[in-house]
Motif scaffolding. Structure first.
Motif, PDB file in Angstrom:
ATOM      1  N   VAL A  66       8.654   0.825  -7.291  1.00 32.46           N
ATOM      2  CA  VAL A  66       7.401   1.485  -7.677  1.00 32.46           C
ATOM      3  C   VAL A  66       6.703   2.015  -6.435  1.00 32.46           C
ATOM      4  O   VAL A  66       6.619   1.324  -5.416  1.00 32.46           O
ATOM      5  CB  VAL A  66       6.472   0.494  -8.418  1.00 32.46           C
ATOM      6  CG1 VAL A  66       5.126   1.114  -8.717  1.00 32.46           C
ATOM      7  CG2 VAL A  66       7.131   0.002  -9.691  1.00 32.46           C
ATOM      8  N   LYS A  67       6.213   3.236  -6.524  1.00 30.28           N
ATOM      9  CA  LYS A  67       5.482   3.871  -5.429  1.00 30.28           C
ATOM     10  C   LYS A  67       4.215   4.514  -5.986  1.00 30.28           C
ATOM     11  O   LYS A  67       4.109   4.762  -7.181  1.00 30.28           O
ATOM     12  CB  LYS A  67       6.328   4.959  -4.754  1.00 30.28           C
ATOM     13  CG  LYS A  67       7.653   4.473  -4.209  1.00 30.28           C
ATOM     14  CD  LYS A  67       7.454   3.608  -2.999  1.00 30.28           C
ATOM     15  CE  LYS A  67       8.798   3.157  -2.454  1.00 30.28           C
ATOM     16  NZ  LYS A  67       8.832   1.816  -2.014  1.00 30.28           N
ATOM     17  N   LYS A 122       4.614  -4.282  -0.112  1.00 31.00           N
ATOM     18  CA  LYS A 122       5.520  -4.817   0.911  1.00 31.00           C
ATOM     19  C   LYS A 122       6.193  -6.104   0.461  1.00 31.00           C
ATOM     20  O   LYS A 122       7.336  -6.374   0.811  1.00 31.00           O
ATOM     21  CB  LYS A 122       4.768  -5.039   2.213  1.00 31.00           C
ATOM     22  CG  LYS A 122       4.409  -3.763   2.928  1.00 31.00           C
ATOM     23  CD  LYS A 122       3.572  -4.014   4.167  1.00 31.00           C
ATOM     24  CE  LYS A 122       3.084  -2.698   4.750  1.00 31.00           C
ATOM     25  NZ  LYS A 122       2.115  -2.905   5.824  1.00 31.00           N
ATOM     26  N   ALA A 123       5.489  -6.910  -0.340  1.00 30.85           N
ATOM     27  CA  ALA A 123       6.044  -8.181  -0.816  1.00 30.85           C
ATOM     28  C   ALA A 123       6.943  -7.995  -2.034  1.00 30.85           C
ATOM     29  O   ALA A 123       7.558  -8.951  -2.496  1.00 30.85           O
ATOM     30  CB  ALA A 123       4.903  -9.147  -1.143  1.00 30.85           C
ATOM     31  N   ALA A 135      -4.841  -4.322  -0.266  1.00 29.44           N
ATOM     32  CA  ALA A 135      -4.261  -5.224  -1.270  1.00 29.44           C
ATOM     33  C   ALA A 135      -3.029  -4.579  -1.897  1.00 29.44           C
ATOM     34  O   ALA A 135      -2.005  -5.238  -2.112  1.00 29.44           O
ATOM     35  CB  ALA A 135      -5.297  -5.572  -2.329  1.00 29.44           C
ATOM     36  N   TYR A 136      -3.123  -3.274  -2.188  1.00 25.45           N
ATOM     37  CA  TYR A 136      -1.960  -2.556  -2.724  1.00 25.45           C
ATOM     38  C   TYR A 136      -0.795  -2.631  -1.737  1.00 25.45           C
ATOM     39  O   TYR A 136       0.332  -2.951  -2.115  1.00 25.45           O
ATOM     40  CB  TYR A 136      -2.293  -1.090  -3.025  1.00 25.45           C
ATOM     41  CG  TYR A 136      -1.045  -0.279  -3.279  1.00 25.45           C
ATOM     42  CD1 TYR A 136      -0.442  -0.285  -4.522  1.00 25.45           C
ATOM     43  CD2 TYR A 136      -0.447   0.450  -2.257  1.00 25.45           C
ATOM     44  CE1 TYR A 136       0.720   0.428  -4.739  1.00 25.45           C
ATOM     45  CE2 TYR A 136       0.718   1.157  -2.460  1.00 25.45           C
ATOM     46  CZ  TYR A 136       1.301   1.150  -3.718  1.00 25.45           C
ATOM     47  OH  TYR A 136       2.459   1.830  -3.927  1.00 25.45           O
TER      48      TYR A 136
END
Length: 152
Positions: free
Chosen positions: A43-44, A29-30, A23-24
């Motif tokens: 953000v990473k 990716k989106a 889910a993350y």
């Protein structure tokens, strides 16, 4: 559920919960992740130690141990003097200015041309709209934060 410590391009660290690592990855990716402090979309996941219960702990004991070893500072506490100053500035802007949303460029232009009373405003503008305001001599400045959005 899985908790990740995230970090944005401005070095703000914050925790967020996700249904799963997949889910993350889907949200990342989106482009649906944003910094909880400044709103940055860059953000990473931050490097973090796994939360693994000690051998022999039962399911009931593991959550208690994880809570006991967690960082006692609340997530809302500023991490540095700069972040505290940033938070004070944001609060002052939000308290003393009117949020005009996506109509910022037109509102700023109306005030500059005398078609609307002057007042402190903040909002959002497309890059080309902001450039046109500056080219036309209308005094505007970007804010270092995204406006708070109401969710659910």
């Amino acid at each position: 559920m899985i908790r990740y410590t995230l970090i944005c391009d401005q070095d703000h660290r914050f925790d967020s919960w996700f249904q799963s690592s997949a889910a993350y990855s889907t949200l990342e990716k989106a482009g649906h992740l944003a910094c909880a402090v400044c709103g940055s979309g860059d953000v990473k996941r931050a490097l973090m130690a796994p939360s693994v219960p000690a051998k022999g702990n039962t399911k009931d004991e593991a959550p208690q141990k994880a809570v006991a070893s967690a960082d006692p500072a609340p997530l809302s506490a500023p991490m540095s003097d700069a972040e505290a100053a940033f938070t004070r500035m944001r609060k002052e802007v939000e308290e003393k200015s009117d949020y005009v949303g996506l109509s910022f460029a037109s509102e700023a232009r109306k005030m500059h041309e005398g078609d609307a009373p002057e007042r402190p405003i903040y909002g959002e503008a497309k890059l080309d709209e902001a450039k046109k305001l500056i080219e036309d001599g209308i005094p505007v400045a970007p804010l270092p934060f995204m406006p708070k959005r109401k969710t659910n």
